[in-house]
Write an enzyme that holds these catalytic residues in place. Structure first.
Site: not given
Ligand code: NAD
Length: 335
Positions: A124, A171, A205, A229
């Protein structure tokens, strides 16, 4: 003493929700002076920007704002007002509680999760460019400073609100440097809370699957901007949808309270949209201002009206419009 609050109604369904929220908060027992300023599509022609300087000045002066959703054009057009506001005002923490509401038909019961999303960097940061005609690059920024700051916010929130565990979501197995730094920063901060607040981490995930299968194992989640988000919409879906998911953007000098959802243009002006998310954002604002009792009263009034099931909006299976839903909440508060 009345609290002066900047009120930004926003685009689409925003103005109807802002009106409903203002009426409910005025019935909370706390006195507010609302300084209404417009941002978004509607002011583009007049000011040449969707976020005029006087809007920022109002928030800086009052240090507190309640904001409706603002449309962001996809692809071209102006940069997201929401992202710009968070960056310009240093609103580094995005707090999004996800709690089941009694009487609301959902696939889950008793969900009680808190999303703490880093709000200023990651993808972002808006650093994007074309590489020739047929490739594009977006640059993901993760810094130790912002990561430690958001991790500390999550732990401090856990301590202040009687929560027992913080889970860092990342991640780092793939993005070993950027997400690796986020995880390392969370671990550094976690050490300061050893013995008081439990700490663990999950790959994003796997986190999504675990939330769907066994949400009761989790408590406070701390995430970089993009995963935060996405996962907050997942959690919103577990507790009744975007119509009931509140949020807060908190910085050192100001705080802006706003629903998780967007401007839902197809429902604009139809008196259909659910005002719950923005009203509950107002309750978060009451808590932030130091009025936990009044905040609880507002939350209870919202929950009671939803549990009664007769004055709710279409998305909750009820027949009422935005204004009538708010009327029922105000009536509860006034009784
Ligand atoms: P959205 O949240 O506006 O809508 C998603 C779905 O949820 C739609 O079906 C919508 O009708 C429904 N919905 C949302 N809020 C609701 C409510 N209060 N009551 C009942 N139903 C509701 O998401 P979108 O369609 O992806 O985005 C629309 C615009 O909003 C875009 O321009 C987007 O950039 C912007 N947006 C703004 C914010 C913000 O201001 N913070 C956040 C997200 C999206």
């Amino acid at each position: 003493m009345a609290h002066t609050v900047t009120l930004i109604p926003g685009d689409g369904i925003g103005p109807e929700l802002a009106d409903a929220s203002r009426r409910v908060l005025d019935a909370s027992g706390i006195e507010f002076e609302w300084e209404t300023v417009d941002a978004g599509e509607a002011v583009m022609a007049q000011y040449g920007t969707p976020l005029p300087e006087h809007v920022l000045e109002s928030i800086r002066r009052n240090r507190i704002a309640l904001k409706g959703p603002i449309t962001t054009p996809i692809g071209g057009g102006f940069r997201s007002v929401n992202v710009t506001l968070r960056q310009v005002l240093g609103l580094y923490a995005n707090l999004r509680p996800g709690r089941s509401i009694k009487g609301l038909q959902t696939r889950y019961e008793d969900v009680d999760l808190v999303i703490v999303r880093e709000n200023t960097e990651d993808l972002y940061a808006g650093i994007e460019h074309m590489v020739g005609r047929d490739a594009a690059e977006s640059i993901k920024i993760i810094t130790r400073e912002a990561s430690e700051r958001i991790a500390r916010f999550a732990f401090e929130y856990a301590v202040a609100n009687g929560r027992h565990k913080v889970t860092a979501v990342h991640k780092a197995n793939i993005m070993k440097l950027s997400d690796g730094l986020f995880l390392e920063s969370c671990r550094t901060v976690a050490a300061d809370y050893d013995g008081r607040i439990e700490f663990e981490d999950r790959i994003v995930d796997n986190m999504c699957m675990q939330l769907v299968q066994k949400p009761e194992l989790y408590d406070v989640l701390v995430l970089p901007n993009l995963y935060g988000d996405i996962v907050s919409d997942l959690v919103a879906g577990m507790v009744g949808g975007l119509g009931v998911a509140p949020g807060a953007n908190i910085g050192l000098d100001a705080a802006v309270f706003e629903p998780v959802h967007g401007s839902a243009p197809k429902y604009a002006g139809l008196d259909k949209a659910n005002p719950t998310a923005m009203i509950l954002s107002g309750a978060l604002m009451l808590r932030h201002l130091g009025y936990p009792t009044e905040a609880q009263r507002v939350e209870d009034a919202v929950r009671d009206v939803i549990a009664a099931g007769v004055a709710t909006t279409y998305d909750l299976g009820g027949p009422a419009g935005t204004a009538a839903f708010a009327d029922a909440i105000v009536a509860r508060l006034e009784n």
